[in-house]
Scaffold this motif. Structure first.
Motif, PDB file in Angstrom:
ATOM      1  N   GLY A   1       0.730  -1.259  -0.211  1.00 37.02           N
ATOM      2  CA  GLY A   1      -0.039   0.040  -0.079  1.00 37.02           C
ATOM      3  C   GLY A   1       0.855   1.279   0.153  1.00 37.02           C
ATOM      4  O   GLY A   1       1.653   1.358   0.683  1.00 37.02           O
ATOM      5  N   LEU A   2       0.319   2.244  -0.882  1.00 41.30           N
ATOM      6  CA  LEU A   2       1.321   3.529  -0.911  1.00 41.30           C
ATOM      7  C   LEU A   2       0.240   4.888  -0.785  1.00 41.30           C
ATOM      8  O   LEU A   2       0.573   5.729  -1.473  1.00 41.30           O
ATOM      9  CB  LEU A   2       2.099   3.622  -2.056  1.00 41.30           C
ATOM     10  N   GLY A   3      -0.804   4.517   0.149  1.00 42.71           N
ATOM     11  CA  GLY A   3      -1.688   5.579   0.267  1.00 42.71           C
ATOM     12  C   GLY A   3      -2.789   5.338  -0.913  1.00 42.71           C
ATOM     13  O   GLY A   3      -3.786   4.653  -0.779  1.00 42.71           O
ATOM     14  N   ALA A   4      -2.705   6.500  -1.843  1.00 40.31           N
ATOM     15  CA  ALA A   4      -3.771   6.591  -2.777  1.00 40.31           C
ATOM     16  C   ALA A   4      -3.805   5.467  -3.876  1.00 40.31           C
ATOM     17  O   ALA A   4      -4.838   5.275  -4.612  1.00 40.31           O
ATOM     18  CB  ALA A   4      -3.836   7.857  -3.387  1.00 40.31           C
ATOM     19  N   ILE A   5      -2.501   4.744  -3.886  1.00 40.49           N
ATOM     20  CA  ILE A   5      -2.341   3.759  -5.082  1.00 40.49           C
ATOM     21  C   ILE A   5      -1.533   2.606  -4.064  1.00 40.49           C
ATOM     22  O   ILE A   5      -1.493   2.395  -3.189  1.00 40.49           O
ATOM     23  CB  ILE A   5      -1.658   4.051  -6.110  1.00 40.49           C
ATOM     24  N   PHE A   6      -1.526   1.375  -4.916  1.00 45.25           N
ATOM     25  CA  PHE A   6      -0.631   0.272  -4.374  1.00 45.25           C
ATOM     26  C   PHE A   6       0.111  -0.356  -5.619  1.00 45.25           C
ATOM     27  O   PHE A   6       0.052  -0.028  -6.638  1.00 45.25           O
ATOM     28  CB  PHE A   6      -1.801  -0.794  -3.714  1.00 45.25           C
ATOM     29  N   GLN A   7       1.043  -1.098  -5.166  1.00 37.45           N
ATOM     30  CA  GLN A   7       1.975  -1.778  -6.080  1.00 37.45           C
ATOM     31  C   GLN A   7       2.064  -3.126  -5.701  1.00 37.45           C
ATOM     32  O   GLN A   7       1.782  -3.569  -4.748  1.00 37.45           O
ATOM     33  CB  GLN A   7       3.513  -0.952  -5.674  1.00 37.45           C
ATOM     34  N   ILE A   8       2.380  -3.949  -6.830  1.00 35.57           N
ATOM     35  CA  ILE A   8       2.515  -5.241  -6.910  1.00 35.57           C
ATOM     36  C   ILE A   8       3.872  -5.745  -6.965  1.00 35.57           C
ATOM     37  O   ILE A   8       4.451  -5.304  -8.507  1.00 35.57           O
ATOM     38  CB  ILE A   8       1.359  -6.000  -7.790  1.00 35.57           C
ATOM     39  N   TRP A   9       4.492  -6.437  -6.400  1.00 34.04           N
ATOM     40  CA  TRP A   9       6.015  -7.014  -6.396  1.00 34.04           C
ATOM     41  C   TRP A   9       6.282  -8.156  -6.295  1.00 34.04           C
ATOM     42  O   TRP A   9       5.546  -9.011  -5.773  1.00 34.04           O
ATOM     43  CB  TRP A   9       6.716  -6.244  -5.424  1.00 34.04           C
ATOM     44  N   GLU A  10       7.379  -8.798  -6.789  1.00 30.87           N
ATOM     45  CA  GLU A  10       7.976  -9.990  -6.506  1.00 30.87           C
ATOM     46  C   GLU A  10       8.485  -9.832  -5.094  1.00 30.87           C
ATOM     47  O   GLU A  10       9.059  -9.007  -4.901  1.00 30.87           O
ATOM     48  CB  GLU A  10       9.174 -10.237  -7.424  1.00 30.87           C
ATOM     49  N   PRO A  11       8.082 -10.876  -4.232  1.00 35.04           N
ATOM     50  CA  PRO A  11       8.232 -10.647  -2.735  1.00 35.04           C
ATOM     51  C   PRO A  11       9.751 -10.372  -2.396  1.00 35.04           C
ATOM     52  O   PRO A  11       9.721  -9.491  -1.503  1.00 35.04           O
ATOM     53  CB  PRO A  11       7.856 -12.024  -2.130  1.00 35.04           C
ATOM     54  N   THR A  12      10.771 -10.899  -3.031  1.00 29.98           N
ATOM     55  CA  THR A  12      12.206 -10.448  -2.537  1.00 29.98           C
ATOM     56  C   THR A  12      12.373  -9.054  -2.959  1.00 29.98           C
ATOM     57  O   THR A  12      13.050  -8.346  -2.204  1.00 29.98           O
ATOM     58  CB  THR A  12      13.158 -11.408  -3.178  1.00 29.98           C
TER      59      THR A  12
END
Length: 159
Positions: free
Chosen positions: A117-128
């Motif tokens: 979570g980044l507040g107004a948006i979110f990101q999807i990452w590879e876990p590492t």
């Protein structure tokens, strides 16, 4: 405005579907998505992750393009960066999204993903990579002694 908070890990199934964390879905229901379940997903132009934008927030961002000459090189470059690889995706009944291959490849996603979570948006990452990103961001904030002051706590100076 609802906020996307926390870091959450989920599995990416063989079809490329992943469940959006329940806390994110609750934030979407509360503020951003009333009748439909559309979100805008795009590859980050700064990092190897996917950005998830509620349509209303993405629209606010892209409204600033109207300040540029429609036929300018700057407008074309920014519009290409924002729109060409953007994907409107709907949540299914189980709260999942089907990630296009181009987005999975950009973020190097295989079987597990991390939502940040980044507040107004979110990101999807590879876990590492997500773990490393959090560590790097924390270090930069400490090294640069960065902080913010809430608007409600600023003192007014009267002249």
């Amino acid at each position: 405005m609802s906020l996307f908070l926390g870091t959450h890990q989920n599995r990416l199934d063989v079809k490329g579907r992943v469940s959006v964390p329940a806390i994110f879905r609750a934030a979407l229901r509360k503020e951003h998505i009333k009748e439909n379940n559309s979100l805008i997903f795009r590859p980050s132009h700064k990092m190897s992750c996917i950005e998830g934008w509620p349509l209303s927030v993405f629209s606010e961002l892209t409204n600033s393009l109207s300040t540029l000459d429609l036929f300018s090189e700057e407008h074309d470059d920014i519009a290409t960066t924002l729109y060409a690889e953007a994907w409107p995706l709907d949540l299914d009944r189980e709260g999942r999204i089907l990630l296009p291959d181009i987005l999975k490849e950009h973020a190097n996603l295989t079987d597990a993903v991390t939502f940040m979570g980044l507040g107004a948006i979110f990101q999807i990452w590879e876990p590492t990579a997500a773990t490393e990103r959090c560590k790097t961001a924390r270090q930069k904030v400490q090294q640069k002694n960065l902080s913010i002051t809430p608007q409600t706590h600023k003192k007014r100076i009267e002249t």
